[in-house]
Design a protein around this motif. Structure first.
Motif, mmCIF file in Angstrom:
data_model
loop_
_atom_site.group_PDB
_atom_site.id
_atom_site.type_symbol
_atom_site.label_atom_id
_atom_site.label_comp_id
_atom_site.label_asym_id
_atom_site.label_seq_id
_atom_site.Cartn_x
_atom_site.Cartn_y
_atom_site.Cartn_z
ATOM 1 N N ASP A 1 0.824 -1.216 0.000
ATOM 2 C CA ASP A 1 0.000 0.000 0.000
ATOM 3 C C ASP A 1 0.854 1.260 0.000
ATOM 4 O OD1 ASP A 1 -2.305 -1.486 -0.037
ATOM 5 O OD2 ASP A 1 -2.649 -1.364 2.127
ATOM 6 N N ARG A 2 1.984 1.214 0.654
ATOM 7 C CA ARG A 2 2.860 2.388 0.670
ATOM 8 C C ARG A 2 3.383 2.691 -0.726
ATOM 9 N NH1 ARG A 2 8.279 3.077 4.473
ATOM 10 N NH2 ARG A 2 8.444 5.347 4.320
ATOM 11 N N ASP A 3 3.810 1.667 -1.443
ATOM 12 C CA ASP A 3 4.251 1.862 -2.829
ATOM 13 C C ASP A 3 3.129 2.458 -3.674
ATOM 14 O OD1 ASP A 3 6.679 0.631 -2.165
ATOM 15 O OD2 ASP A 3 5.949 -1.347 -2.773
ATOM 16 N N ARG A 4 1.921 1.911 -3.509
ATOM 17 C CA ARG A 4 0.789 2.404 -4.306
ATOM 18 C C ARG A 4 0.441 3.842 -3.939
ATOM 19 N NH1 ARG A 4 -0.242 -3.202 -4.372
ATOM 20 N NH2 ARG A 4 -0.931 -3.237 -2.181
ATOM 21 N N MET A 5 0.601 4.191 -2.668
ATOM 22 C CA MET A 5 0.351 5.567 -2.252
ATOM 23 C C MET A 5 1.338 6.533 -2.914
ATOM 24 S SD MET A 5 0.503 7.218 1.586
ATOM 25 C CE MET A 5 2.275 6.918 1.739
ATOM 26 N N TYR A 6 2.606 6.141 -2.943
ATOM 27 C CA TYR A 6 3.629 7.016 -3.509
ATOM 28 C C TYR A 6 3.585 7.058 -5.040
ATOM 29 C CZ TYR A 6 6.114 7.463 0.982
ATOM 30 O OH TYR A 6 6.476 7.754 2.276
ATOM 31 N N PHE A 7 3.398 5.897 -5.679
ATOM 32 C CA PHE A 7 3.612 5.820 -7.126
ATOM 33 C C PHE A 7 2.449 5.213 -7.911
ATOM 34 C CE2 PHE A 7 7.810 5.440 -5.038
ATOM 35 C CZ PHE A 7 8.350 6.639 -5.470
ATOM 36 N N GLY A 8 1.416 4.762 -7.219
ATOM 37 C CA GLY A 8 0.323 4.094 -7.924
ATOM 38 C C GLY A 8 -0.460 4.992 -8.845
ATOM 39 N N ARG A 9 -0.395 6.296 -8.625
ATOM 40 C CA ARG A 9 -1.096 7.247 -9.503
ATOM 41 C C ARG A 9 -0.097 8.067 -10.305
ATOM 42 N NH1 ARG A 9 -5.714 9.588 -5.299
ATOM 43 N NH2 ARG A 9 -6.663 7.561 -4.804
ATOM 44 N N ASP A 10 0.995 7.452 -10.625
ATOM 45 C CA ASP A 10 2.056 8.161 -11.334
ATOM 46 C C ASP A 10 1.543 8.796 -12.614
ATOM 47 O OD1 ASP A 10 4.506 8.130 -13.399
ATOM 48 O OD2 ASP A 10 5.269 8.305 -11.373
ATOM 49 N N ARG A 11 1.880 10.063 -12.798
ATOM 50 C CA ARG A 11 1.396 10.814 -13.958
ATOM 51 C C ARG A 11 2.405 10.863 -15.091
ATOM 52 N NH1 ARG A 11 -1.395 16.046 -10.890
ATOM 53 N NH2 ARG A 11 -2.923 14.858 -9.673
ATOM 54 N N GLN A 12 3.571 10.267 -14.902
ATOM 55 C CA GLN A 12 4.597 10.291 -15.948
ATOM 56 C C GLN A 12 4.726 8.919 -16.584
ATOM 57 O OE1 GLN A 12 7.559 12.570 -13.181
ATOM 58 N NE2 GLN A 12 8.212 12.949 -15.284
ATOM 59 N N SER A 13 3.599 8.362 -16.991
ATOM 60 C CA SER A 13 3.596 7.031 -17.582
ATOM 61 C C SER A 13 3.835 7.064 -19.090
ATOM 62 C CB SER A 13 2.274 6.320 -17.278
ATOM 63 O OG SER A 13 1.189 7.084 -17.765
ATOM 64 N N ALA A 14 4.220 8.227 -19.602
ATOM 65 C CA ALA A 14 4.558 8.362 -21.021
ATOM 66 C C ALA A 14 5.689 9.367 -21.152
ATOM 67 C CB ALA A 14 3.342 8.807 -21.829
ATOM 68 N N ASP A 15 6.481 9.256 -22.207
ATOM 69 C CA ASP A 15 7.520 10.241 -22.476
ATOM 70 C C ASP A 15 6.896 11.621 -22.635
ATOM 71 O OD1 ASP A 15 9.306 8.131 -22.542
ATOM 72 O OD2 ASP A 15 9.491 8.101 -24.731
ATOM 73 N N THR A 16 7.654 12.648 -22.287
ATOM 74 C CA THR A 16 7.218 14.019 -22.502
ATOM 75 C C THR A 16 8.307 14.776 -23.247
ATOM 76 O OG1 THR A 16 8.069 14.709 -20.344
ATOM 77 C CG2 THR A 16 5.740 14.067 -20.461
ATOM 78 N N VAL A 17 7.909 15.797 -23.952
ATOM 79 C CA VAL A 17 8.848 16.611 -24.728
ATOM 80 C C VAL A 17 8.804 18.033 -24.201
ATOM 81 C CG1 VAL A 17 9.397 17.556 -27.003
ATOM 82 C CG2 VAL A 17 8.658 15.175 -26.782
ATOM 83 N N GLY A 18 9.966 18.637 -24.035
ATOM 84 C CA GLY A 18 10.043 20.016 -23.571
ATOM 85 C C GLY A 18 11.288 20.681 -24.105
#
Length: 340
Positions: free
Chosen positions: A255-272
């Motif tokens: 559950d701790r892992d899921r709390m920290y990273f389970g909703r990760d928003r960087q699941s795709a490459d980004t360009v900047g």
């Protein structure tokens, strides 16, 4: 089979959510993390270098301390910004740290990354020469440093020295034999990877790269690695080069892992844009249950091309949690991919 280590950016902050609230915290916890990683069977403890920031900066005291507290794990950087370095003094520091570590240093060096301050290297007393850019400055320092690591004499001895000298020209001391073969260039483009191959340095690939084709990061990096290896072969070097790739990979085990990273928003490459002008692709994070991670990572072409994988660790979550991140990958993911 791959070597698997960690890469820490060494952040600290006064936030109540940070387990590293001072430079002292980060330095001492970094030593403890390297010891814990060695005990888990990890192969490398690598540290980022950033100036004028609340992050790890001058690396050699830390590398020496880690070397004194461990016995088998490789100890390195990713990367030292050569625009800030006196190459001869750096050769002395590197030689001393490598001798303390028993020949385990793996130094990643480069032009560096985006700056906290404008032209920060100028405050350290360095500036590009006439007709040079800051990139040229970094390469000039690199070339001097890399040449000095050969251990050959170049300095004219004093005819009336304080201490007796060996015959001939003098070299920088202490010299650590073999360190020159353990220098890595952090490359963000195909051209700099080819340059590093010509120099004879190993290659470090980060979680970002100049976007040179619009393709996914892992594909561009795989092409970069292949171009590097071809250039290495054409340069006629006799040893086998090493290549590392850095990735943010988190196995969701509890559950701790899921709390920290389970909703990760960087699941795709980004360009900047880096430094407001360079189109750059930033690699995705991998955060999933182990079986899903295996399916995702087997498709990462750059990891497949590399012999070394560096796992970025969230050091502000503490020296108790970060070994769990490393152990989860070593135990539940790496064997399924044939890396261990």
């Amino acid at each position: 089979m791959k070597k698997i280590g960690f890469l820490s950016f060494g952040h600290w902050a006064t936030s109540p959510y940070s387990q590293a609230r001072s430079a002292s915290d980060v330095l001492l916890q970094s030593i403890d993390l390297a010891v814990a990683a060695e005990q888990l069977g990890a192969d490398g403890a690598f540290f980022r270098v950033h100036h004028f920031a609340q992050q790890l900066a001058s690396p050699f005291p830390l590398l020496a301390a880690v070397g004194a507290k461990t016995s088998t794990i490789e100890i390195g950087t990713g990367v030292i910004d050569m625009r800030y370095e006196n190459p001869l003094y750096m050769a002395e520091d590197a030689g001393a740290a490598d001798l303390i570590a028993g020949g385990r240093l793996q130094l990643g060096i480069s032009r560096g990354s985006g700056e906290q301050v404008i032209d920060g290297w100028r405050y350290f007393g360095y500036a590009p020469g006439e007709g040079e850019t800051h990139v040229d400055l970094a390469r000039r320092h690199t070339e001097v440093f890399y040449e000095v690591l050969r251990g050959e004499g170049f300095a004219q001895p004093n005819p009336r020295p304080m201490f007796s000298n060996p015959p001939g020209l003098l070299r920088v001391e202490p010299h650590s034999e073999g360190l020159r073969d353990r220098i890595w260039w952090g490359s963000g483009s195909d051209a700099t990877a080819i340059w590093a191959a010509g120099m004879g340095m190993n290659l470090q690939c980060s979680t970002l790269k100049n976007d040179e084709s619009g393709r996914p990061l892992h594909v561009q990096q795989a092409e970069q690695i292949r171009a590097y290896r071809q250039a290495w072969k054409e340069a006629g070097h006799t040893r086998e080069p090493r290549v590392s790739v850095s990735r943010s990979i988190f196995a969701l085990m509890n559950d701790r892992d899921r709390m920290y990273f389970g909703r990760d928003r960087q699941s795709a490459d980004t360009v900047g844009l880096l430094e407001d002008s360079i189109r750059t692709i930033f690699g995705r994070n991998y955060a999933a249950e182990p079986d899903v991670l295996v399916d995702q990572l087997v498709r990462d072409e750059a990891i497949a091309e590399a012999d070394t994988l560096l796992l970025t660790v969230p050091n502000q979550l503490g020296v108790e949690y970060c070994p769990h991140v490393i152990e989860s990958i070593l135990t539940h993911v790496a064997p399924e991919l044939g890396w261990r």
